[in-house]
Motif scaffolding. Structure first.
Motif, PDB file in Angstrom:
ATOM      1  N   ASP A 149       0.871  -1.177   0.000  1.00 54.55           N
ATOM      2  CA  ASP A 149       0.000   0.000   0.000  1.00 54.55           C
ATOM      3  C   ASP A 149       0.907   1.225   0.000  1.00 54.55           C
ATOM      4  O   ASP A 149       2.127   1.109   0.156  1.00 54.55           O
ATOM      5  CB  ASP A 149      -0.927  -0.031   1.219  1.00 54.55           C
ATOM      6  CG  ASP A 149      -0.149   0.049   2.510  1.00 54.55           C
ATOM      7  OD1 ASP A 149       0.947  -0.547   2.573  1.00 54.55           O
ATOM      8  OD2 ASP A 149      -0.605   0.702   3.463  1.00 54.55           O
TER       9      ASP A 149
ATOM     10  N   TYR B 263     -11.780  -4.851  -9.547  1.00 58.05           N
ATOM     11  CA  TYR B 263     -10.649  -4.010  -9.156  1.00 58.05           C
ATOM     12  C   TYR B 263     -10.794  -2.566  -9.635  1.00 58.05           C
ATOM     13  O   TYR B 263     -10.378  -1.636  -8.954  1.00 58.05           O
ATOM     14  CB  TYR B 263      -9.316  -4.620  -9.606  1.00 58.05           C
ATOM     15  CG  TYR B 263      -8.933  -4.391 -11.037  1.00 58.05           C
ATOM     16  CD1 TYR B 263      -9.542  -5.072 -12.073  1.00 58.05           C
ATOM     17  CD2 TYR B 263      -7.927  -3.478 -11.359  1.00 58.05           C
ATOM     18  CE1 TYR B 263      -9.180  -4.860 -13.384  1.00 58.05           C
ATOM     19  CE2 TYR B 263      -7.560  -3.253 -12.671  1.00 58.05           C
ATOM     20  CZ  TYR B 263      -8.191  -3.944 -13.682  1.00 58.05           C
ATOM     21  OH  TYR B 263      -7.830  -3.728 -14.982  1.00 58.05           O
TER      22      TYR B 263
ATOM     23  N   LYS C 273     -10.557   0.506  -7.255  1.00 62.39           N
ATOM     24  CA  LYS C 273      -9.458   1.443  -7.503  1.00 62.39           C
ATOM     25  C   LYS C 273      -9.983   2.877  -7.530  1.00 62.39           C
ATOM     26  O   LYS C 273      -9.410   3.779  -6.902  1.00 62.39           O
ATOM     27  CB  LYS C 273      -8.806   1.081  -8.844  1.00 62.39           C
ATOM     28  CG  LYS C 273      -7.521   1.813  -9.128  1.00 62.39           C
ATOM     29  CD  LYS C 273      -6.830   1.206 -10.340  1.00 62.39           C
ATOM     30  CE  LYS C 273      -5.538   1.936 -10.620  1.00 62.39           C
ATOM     31  NZ  LYS C 273      -4.778   1.362 -11.704  1.00 62.39           N
ATOM     32  N   GLU C 274     -11.080   3.060  -8.224  1.00 57.83           N
ATOM     33  CA  GLU C 274     -11.697   4.388  -8.314  1.00 57.83           C
ATOM     34  C   GLU C 274     -12.035   4.917  -6.922  1.00 57.83           C
ATOM     35  O   GLU C 274     -11.719   6.053  -6.570  1.00 57.83           O
ATOM     36  CB  GLU C 274     -13.008   4.228  -9.089  1.00 57.83           C
ATOM     37  CG  GLU C 274     -13.315   5.310 -10.081  1.00 57.83           C
ATOM     38  CD  GLU C 274     -14.524   4.877 -10.893  1.00 57.83           C
ATOM     39  OE1 GLU C 274     -15.637   5.121 -10.393  1.00 57.83           O
ATOM     40  OE2 GLU C 274     -14.360   4.280 -11.973  1.00 57.83           O
TER      41      GLU C 274
ATOM     42  N   GLU D  54      -8.805   5.736  -5.082  1.00 59.05           N
ATOM     43  CA  GLU D  54      -8.143   6.940  -5.606  1.00 59.05           C
ATOM     44  C   GLU D  54      -8.832   8.202  -5.083  1.00 59.05           C
ATOM     45  O   GLU D  54      -8.175   9.179  -4.721  1.00 59.05           O
ATOM     46  CB  GLU D  54      -8.122   6.910  -7.138  1.00 59.05           C
ATOM     47  CG  GLU D  54      -6.932   6.115  -7.650  1.00 59.05           C
ATOM     48  CD  GLU D  54      -6.926   5.888  -9.148  1.00 59.05           C
ATOM     49  OE1 GLU D  54      -5.852   5.590  -9.692  1.00 59.05           O
ATOM     50  OE2 GLU D  54      -8.008   5.975  -9.780  1.00 59.05           O
TER      51      GLU D  54
ATOM     52  N   CYS E  86      -5.461   7.325  -2.388  1.00 60.35           N
ATOM     53  CA  CYS E  86      -4.441   6.298  -2.651  1.00 60.35           C
ATOM     54  C   CYS E  86      -3.786   6.568  -4.013  1.00 60.35           C
ATOM     55  O   CYS E  86      -4.479   6.868  -4.978  1.00 60.35           O
ATOM     56  CB  CYS E  86      -5.054   4.904  -2.680  1.00 60.35           C
ATOM     57  SG  CYS E  86      -5.648   4.381  -1.092  1.00 60.35           S
TER      58      CYS E  86
ATOM     59  N   PHE F  68      -1.742   4.876  -6.977  1.00 61.98           N
ATOM     60  CA  PHE F  68      -1.366   3.555  -7.503  1.00 61.98           C
ATOM     61  C   PHE F  68      -0.107   3.665  -8.355  1.00 61.98           C
ATOM     62  O   PHE F  68       0.070   4.632  -9.089  1.00 61.98           O
ATOM     63  CB  PHE F  68      -2.521   2.990  -8.346  1.00 61.98           C
ATOM     64  CG  PHE F  68      -3.638   2.449  -7.498  1.00 61.98           C
ATOM     65  CD1 PHE F  68      -3.748   1.083  -7.264  1.00 61.98           C
ATOM     66  CD2 PHE F  68      -4.566   3.303  -6.906  1.00 61.98           C
ATOM     67  CE1 PHE F  68      -4.764   0.578  -6.462  1.00 61.98           C
ATOM     68  CE2 PHE F  68      -5.583   2.806  -6.110  1.00 61.98           C
ATOM     69  CZ  PHE F  68      -5.689   1.448  -5.890  1.00 61.98           C
TER      70      PHE F  68
ATOM     71  N   GLU G  23      -0.200  -1.381 -12.801  1.00 61.52           N
ATOM     72  CA  GLU G  23      -1.468  -1.552 -13.543  1.00 61.52           C
ATOM     73  C   GLU G  23      -2.213  -2.793 -13.070  1.00 61.52           C
ATOM     74  O   GLU G  23      -3.155  -3.237 -13.701  1.00 61.52           O
ATOM     75  CB  GLU G  23      -1.144  -1.777 -15.032  1.00 61.52           C
ATOM     76  CG  GLU G  23      -0.353  -0.694 -15.676  1.00 61.52           C
ATOM     77  CD  GLU G  23       0.391  -1.233 -16.887  1.00 61.52           C
ATOM     78  OE1 GLU G  23       1.012  -2.315 -16.815  1.00 61.52           O
ATOM     79  OE2 GLU G  23       0.337  -0.569 -17.915  1.00 61.52           O
TER      80      GLU G  23
ATOM     81  N   ASP H 270      -4.375  -5.699 -10.839  1.00 61.32           N
ATOM     82  CA  ASP H 270      -5.536  -5.829  -9.963  1.00 61.32           C
ATOM     83  C   ASP H 270      -5.073  -6.091  -8.529  1.00 61.32           C
ATOM     84  O   ASP H 270      -5.739  -5.736  -7.558  1.00 61.32           O
ATOM     85  CB  ASP H 270      -6.459  -6.947 -10.453  1.00 61.32           C
ATOM     86  CG  ASP H 270      -5.738  -8.261 -10.674  1.00 61.32           C
ATOM     87  OD1 ASP H 270      -4.506  -8.238 -10.898  1.00 61.32           O
ATOM     88  OD2 ASP H 270      -6.383  -9.317 -10.633  1.00 61.32           O
TER      89      ASP H 270
ATOM     90  N   GLU I 179      -2.564  -4.769  -6.817  1.00 62.89           N
ATOM     91  CA  GLU I 179      -2.240  -3.589  -6.009  1.00 62.89           C
ATOM     92  C   GLU I 179      -3.501  -3.022  -5.345  1.00 62.89           C
ATOM     93  O   GLU I 179      -3.444  -2.441  -4.257  1.00 62.89           O
ATOM     94  CB  GLU I 179      -1.553  -2.519  -6.863  1.00 62.89           C
ATOM     95  CG  GLU I 179      -0.952  -1.420  -5.984  1.00 62.89           C
ATOM     96  CD  GLU I 179      -0.459  -0.208  -6.752  1.00 62.89           C
ATOM     97  OE1 GLU I 179      -0.414  -0.242  -7.995  1.00 62.89           O
ATOM     98  OE2 GLU I 179      -0.144   0.792  -6.081  1.00 62.89           O
ATOM     99  N   VAL I 180      -4.643  -3.243  -5.993  1.00 66.12           N
ATOM    100  CA  VAL I 180      -5.897  -2.752  -5.414  1.00 66.12           C
ATOM    101  C   VAL I 180      -6.133  -3.410  -4.048  1.00 66.12           C
ATOM    102  O   VAL I 180      -6.579  -2.762  -3.103  1.00 66.12           O
ATOM    103  CB  VAL I 180      -7.076  -3.039  -6.379  1.00 66.12           C
ATOM    104  CG1 VAL I 180      -8.400  -2.723  -5.724  1.00 66.12           C
ATOM    105  CG2 VAL I 180      -6.913  -2.238  -7.653  1.00 66.12           C
TER     106      VAL I 180
ATOM    107  N   GLN J 205      -3.746  -1.792  -1.531  1.00 71.43           N
ATOM    108  CA  GLN J 205      -4.182  -0.444  -1.141  1.00 71.43           C
ATOM    109  C   GLN J 205      -5.448  -0.503  -0.288  1.00 71.43           C
ATOM    110  O   GLN J 205      -5.594   0.237   0.686  1.00 71.43           O
ATOM    111  CB  GLN J 205      -4.456   0.409  -2.392  1.00 71.43           C
ATOM    112  CG  GLN J 205      -3.233   0.645  -3.263  1.00 71.43           C
ATOM    113  CD  GLN J 205      -2.291   1.721  -2.697  1.00 71.43           C
ATOM    114  OE1 GLN J 205      -2.419   2.158  -1.554  1.00 71.43           O
ATOM    115  NE2 GLN J 205      -1.315   2.119  -3.497  1.00 71.43           N
TER     116      GLN J 205
END
Ligand code: F6R
Length: 592
Positions: A73, A89, A93-94, A97, A101, A103, A106, A108, A110-111, A114
């Motif tokens: 994260d 994801y 992610k949206e 963000e 957060c 990122f 690219e 899925d 990392e979502v 985070q």
């Protein structure tokens, strides 16, 4: 690193590790094969007692350093590795963000990192429970929290995960070979369960965070069988193990003293076998080809109609199956996502589910009502060889058992077939002992651009597997064709220098395949006939003939697959391909 190397067959686009070291999480990640990571670690080592690692098969985001796992994260409160696909994801992610957060990859995955970091308020278990309820898709996650440096938190859904209870250590992996060196006592995670691993033990929780007990299973695989030994590649080692895998599987189902089938090993009694109207078999790739051959065996010997479908097709089809109908999946790993989904669908429809599987404790072996195990031992090379062989052995035995119980064959006739079957490994060994002939052929033929495997009936089913084996490891374009169908279009592809391998092991069909060989020979193809004993009729229609020992025609594919696997292997070696880990492929396809 040894664990990752043992798992390289599942993915090898990039690799990485995270280790808790001196008050913080240290990361090393490198694009490409595991050796790149090893070189990086040689230059810039990490040390610690608690760590996670990953070898990746890219789904979201190209193979690159930054997309490699582990992911963290933004505040580096945790690092995690993930197997699977997070389907929602973009939505997550949206949302993250908007909450600040940032990122960097690219992926899925990392979502999840985070999201966990965002939810984390000092209690890893609580954050994990919350995160698991928000993510959709498939996942096996191992997480290192900086605040709890001597623990690894794990959870999974629709992705395999095995935890090892070692002596003063605990290990987790997505497949058994990675942990065999450390312990044989393992627990398989069920969907949404959570485990907290420490060196002195593992605590398990259900999805609500309530503590649960799990009893370890003892794995009796031989450690050596998951190692390469003196062979250059796992694939060659595994091909050479086929006579032994044959004997082991055969002996599990057949009582050698009187050549009778062990009735209790098969999930039907005579009444049930007689009442069956149709059998449906569903699987993927090589296992699908085993199903195709199974259909030929069962229809021929037991006179039971069989439908075979590809799992990814079946799962979204109309699936017109009757309640209580027998439904069989074939899967060496027991973890193929589409096959699992197909089996669950059949269960919902009220079918009686059974599985042919090589891995005890795998999802499929746990969820199927009945399991017919194959006894191939661990298979590491991405291309299935000995597991395919043991699958077709089981299919052959299933056909014999159904034939006997349905009254299509007498016990004596079955015993006669089994007696002959027991001798097949000797004939297989002969081919293995003279494999230089195939190597020599490959040294002349490796520049070939197109290879067609043709056959009729049983031979066509075998041709499908031969073609897949060749294309997946040598990258040579190859196709299997029902020999009589070639002239309805595909024959247009035959040109000077095409290689046509004619599988011709079925006596009754020899005159027919001879004409098909002639059709391609006169159009410039180099024709190689693979025959059941000497076939004088091949002369004139082929340029060379490879013979297996003369045997009962129904048994011929069990032996004829060996030269086909060796041909694929040697052509791939001649071309300098990475035989055990062909590009773009992974061993267990745990994503849809
Ligand atoms: C090819 C190969 C694959 C698998 C397929 C199904 O050599 O190995 O085609 O057969 O991915 O895998 P399992 O049998 O594990 O379900």
């Amino acid at each position: 690193m040894d664990g990752l190397t043992a798992l390289a067959y599942r993915g090898y686009d990039s690799a990485g590790v995270a280790v808790w070291e001196g008050g913080e999480i240290s990361l090393r990640k490198a694009k490409g094969r595991i050796d790149n990571l090893r070189a990086m670690l040689d230059k810039s080592p990490v040390s610690g007692k608690c760590g996670i690692g990953h070898t990746r098969w890219a789904t979201h985001g190209e193979p690159s350093d930054v997309n490699s796992h582990p992911h963290t994260d933004s505040n580096k409160t945790l690092a995690l590795v993930h197997n699977g696909i997070i389907e929602n994801y973009l939505k997550l992610k949206e949302m993250l963000e908007k909450r600040g957060c940032v990122f960097v990859s690219e992926t899925d995955t990392e979502v999840v990192a985070q999201l966990l970091g965002y939810l984390y308020r000092g209690n890893p278990l609580f954050a994990l429970k919350q995160a698991v309820s928000l993510i959709e898709g498939s996942f096996a996650l191992a997480i290192l929290f900086a605040d709890d440096p001597e623990a690894i938190y794990c959870t999974c859904k629709d992705s395999p995960m095995v935890l090892g209870h070692g002596d003063g250590e605990s290990v987790v992996a997505s497949d058994i070979p990675a942990i065999l060196e450390y312990t044989r006592d393992v627990c398989f995670m069920q969907d949404r369960q959570i485990a907290v691993m420490r060196k002195d033990g593992i605590s398990y929780y259900d999805e609500f965070g309530v503590s649960i007990e799990k009893t370890p299973t003892h794995i009796d695989w031989d450690v050596e069988s998951a190692k390469k030994g003196n062979y250059e590649h796992f694939m060659m080692k595994e091909i050479c193990e086929e006579p032994e895998a044959f004997r082991k599987t055969f002996e599990q189902y057949v009582s050698i003293k009187d050549f009778s089938l062990k009735a209790e090993k098969f999930p039907w009694d005579a009444a049930r076998a007689k009442s069956m109207e149709r059998l449906t078999i569903v699987s993927c790739g090589t296992a699908y080809h085993a199903g195709m051959l199974g259909k030929k065996f069962i229809e021929h010997m037991a006179r039971l109609p069989v439908d075979v479908d590809i799992a990814s097709e079946f799962r979204y089809s109309d699936a017109l199956l009757k309640k209580g109908a027998p439904f069989m999946v074939i899967s060496q790993s027991g973890e193929t996502a589409d096959t699992i989904a197909a089996m669950r669908r059949a269960k919902q429809l009220g079918c009686e589910t059974m599985a042919v599987c090589n891995v005890t404790g795998s999802t499929i072996s746990r969820e199927a009502e009945h399991v017919l195990y194959t006894y191939a031992g661990p298979e590491i090379a991405v291309a299935a060889t000995k597991t395919y062989l043991t699958q077709i052995i089981v299919m052959y035995l299933v056909a014999l058992d159904l034939a006997e119980k349905r009254g299509e064959m007498t016990r004596e006739q079955v015993a006669e077939r089994l007696k002959k079957m027991q001798k097949v490994p000797v004939s297989m060994q002969k081919i293995l002992d003279s494999r230089e002939n195939i190597q020599f052929f490959a040294s002349r033929a490796f520049a070939v651009k197109h290879v067609f495997f043709i056959g009729r009936g049983i031979d066509y089913a075998l041709a499908m597997e031969a073609a897949l084996k060749l294309k997946e490891i040598s990258y040579i374009h190859s196709e299997a064709y029902a020999a009589g169908e070639l002239k309805h279009g595909t024959i247009a592809l035959i040109e000077d220098g095409s290689l046509v391998v004619a599988l011709a092991t079925q006596d009754e069909l020899l005159p027919k395949i001879a004409s098909n060989m002639e059709e391609v020979r006169v159009r410039g193809a180099h024709v190689l006939a693979v025959t059941n004993g000497r076939w004088e009729g091949a002369k004139g229609h082929s340029h060379e003939q490879w013979e297996i020992d003369r045997m009962d025609e129904t048994l011929a594919p069990l032996c004829a697959i060996i030269p086909m696997q060796l041909l694929a292997y040697y052509l791939a070696v001649q071309k300098g391909c990475p035989v055990d880990q062909p590009r773009n492929l992974a061993k267990s396809v745990t994503v849809e």
